[in-house]
Scaffold this motif. Structure first.
Motif, mmCIF file in Angstrom:
data_model
loop_
_atom_site.group_PDB
_atom_site.id
_atom_site.type_symbol
_atom_site.label_atom_id
_atom_site.label_comp_id
_atom_site.label_asym_id
_atom_site.label_seq_id
_atom_site.Cartn_x
_atom_site.Cartn_y
_atom_site.Cartn_z
ATOM 1 N N ASN A 1 66.307 58.763 21.536
ATOM 2 C CA ASN A 1 65.621 59.094 20.289
ATOM 3 C C ASN A 1 65.088 57.834 19.628
ATOM 4 O O ASN A 1 65.718 56.776 19.660
ATOM 5 C CB ASN A 1 66.570 59.820 19.335
ATOM 6 N N LYS B 1 60.814 60.546 20.686
ATOM 7 C CA LYS B 1 61.736 60.518 21.830
ATOM 8 C C LYS B 1 61.039 59.936 23.058
ATOM 9 O O LYS B 1 59.838 60.116 23.265
ATOM 10 C CB LYS B 1 62.231 61.933 22.140
ATOM 11 N N VAL B 2 61.849 59.255 23.876
ATOM 12 C CA VAL B 2 61.392 58.754 25.174
ATOM 13 C C VAL B 2 62.260 59.398 26.254
ATOM 14 O O VAL B 2 63.495 59.377 26.160
ATOM 15 C CB VAL B 2 61.519 57.221 25.265
ATOM 16 N N ASN B 3 61.640 59.965 27.267
ATOM 17 C CA ASN B 3 62.362 60.590 28.371
ATOM 18 C C ASN B 3 62.236 59.719 29.619
ATOM 19 O O ASN B 3 61.130 59.381 30.044
ATOM 20 C CB ASN B 3 61.813 61.988 28.641
ATOM 21 N N VAL C 1 56.724 60.583 26.656
ATOM 22 C CA VAL C 1 57.181 60.362 25.285
ATOM 23 C C VAL C 1 56.769 61.573 24.458
ATOM 24 O O VAL C 1 55.779 62.238 24.757
ATOM 25 C CB VAL C 1 56.589 59.067 24.678
ATOM 26 N N GLU C 2 57.549 61.843 23.423
ATOM 27 C CA GLU C 2 57.290 63.000 22.577
ATOM 28 C C GLU C 2 56.923 62.549 21.167
ATOM 29 O O GLU C 2 57.561 61.666 20.599
ATOM 30 C CB GLU C 2 58.513 63.914 22.526
ATOM 31 N N LYS D 1 59.194 58.994 32.037
ATOM 32 C CA LYS D 1 58.560 60.266 32.375
ATOM 33 C C LYS D 1 57.487 60.631 31.356
ATOM 34 O O LYS D 1 56.352 60.956 31.709
ATOM 35 C CB LYS D 1 59.600 61.378 32.448
ATOM 36 N N GLU E 1 68.439 61.814 34.666
ATOM 37 C CA GLU E 1 67.515 61.822 33.532
ATOM 38 C C GLU E 1 68.263 61.502 32.239
ATOM 39 O O GLU E 1 69.440 61.833 32.088
ATOM 40 C CB GLU E 1 66.818 63.177 33.418
ATOM 41 N N ASP E 2 67.546 60.846 31.329
ATOM 42 C CA ASP E 2 68.129 60.505 30.042
ATOM 43 C C ASP E 2 67.022 60.522 28.984
ATOM 44 O O ASP E 2 65.832 60.351 29.294
ATOM 45 C CB ASP E 2 68.778 59.117 30.085
ATOM 46 N N SER E 3 67.413 60.733 27.733
ATOM 47 C CA SER E 3 66.470 60.710 26.617
ATOM 48 C C SER E 3 66.994 59.771 25.540
ATOM 49 O O SER E 3 68.198 59.732 25.276
ATOM 50 C CB SER E 3 66.285 62.114 26.024
#
Length: 265
Positions: A214, A183-185, A246-247, A244, A210-212
């Motif tokens: 996948n 994921k990218v935030n 990355v996960e 912001k 804010e947005d995420s």
């Protein structure tokens, strides 16, 4: 890709032995995909050109080269023990609040330390042990030590499309294919005007959205949308897109990349 090279120039006078127990080990941390990284070398142009220096290294237990990657570190080494005095040769991997020991194979000259965290400090202590002639106690000797830092994946963000009809802004994040994330935030920030319905007074406020997005598989990029309907902005309004973080599983990496643009340009 830029590369640095790290070679050991220490004079290890008491390392003129060759051996060490065979062994294998796994790295520490919870990194994802590895990747080619920095080769660290304190010689000109990242190459060892002194043949005499290379030959001297082959006559002692020493580290020849270390390559830092995203989630791995590669080490080229020489174990020299003609009298079979070493009981073991190993590297201590210290980082992320953990210490792990990996044994160096006496019949090999290379070890890869895997599963490290990206963008993280690590210390490597290279050690051989010998037996005390009187007590038989194992005596550790550190023949080399390095403080290293695994690489940070590279990400960038830019505006992809703006629809003034639907007041939708689409962004594009370019990903690092060497490291798998889920994921990218993203954040969007801009000023907009608010008119008081009673007094007609106009004030300026700041919107922080804010947005995420996948990430599926090993994608090269990912896109996402911001709905900016209802905000009073014009063609001169300055907007700022920011990654912001990355996960990657349980790991969250802070990313420093932003893109600023005007709404009508």
């Amino acid at each position: 890709m830029d590369k640095n090279i790290h070679n050991n120039n220490n004079n290890n006078n008491n390392n003129n032995n060759n051996g060490g127990n065979n062994g294998t080990g796994t790295g520490i941390g919870t990194g994802n995909n590895g990747g080619n990284g920095n080769v660290i070398n304190n010689t000109d142009n990242g190459n060892v050109t002194d043949i005499g220096e290379i030959m001297e290294k082959l006559k002692m237990t020493s580290i020849i080269r270390i390559v830092e990657g995203l989630s791995q570190i590669d080490v080229d080494y020489v174990v020299y023990d003609p009298y079979n005095e070493y009981k073991s040769v190993y590297v201590e991997v210290i980082g992320n609040g953990k210490i792990e020991t990996l044994y160096l194979n006496r019949n090999d000259t290379h070890i890869t330390i895997n599963n490290l965290l990206v963008n993280t400090d690590y210390k490597l202590n290279f050690v051989y042990t010998v037996s005390d002639s009187e007590t038989g106690e194992l005596i550790p000797n550190t023949f080399d030590s390095y403080e290293l830092h695994t690489l940070m994946p590279e990400y960038s963000i830019a505006i992809y499309k703006i629809s003034k009809v639907y007041n939708k802004l689409t962004y594009k994040v370019t990903l690092d294919e060497r490291y798998t994330i889920s994921k990218v935030n993203v954040a969007l920030e801009f000023d907009y005007k608010v008119t008081d319905s009673e007094t007609g007074e106009v004030s300026v406020k700041t919107a922080k959205l804010e947005d995420s997005a996948n990430v599926i598989g090993n994608s090269k990029f990912v896109t996402g949308d911001f709905d900016i309907d209802g905000y009073s902005i014009d063609s001169d309004t300055l907007l700022k897109l920011t990654i912001k973080n990355v996960e990657a599983g349980d790991n969250v990496l802070a990313v420093k990349d932003s893109y600023t643009f005007r709404f009508g340009r």
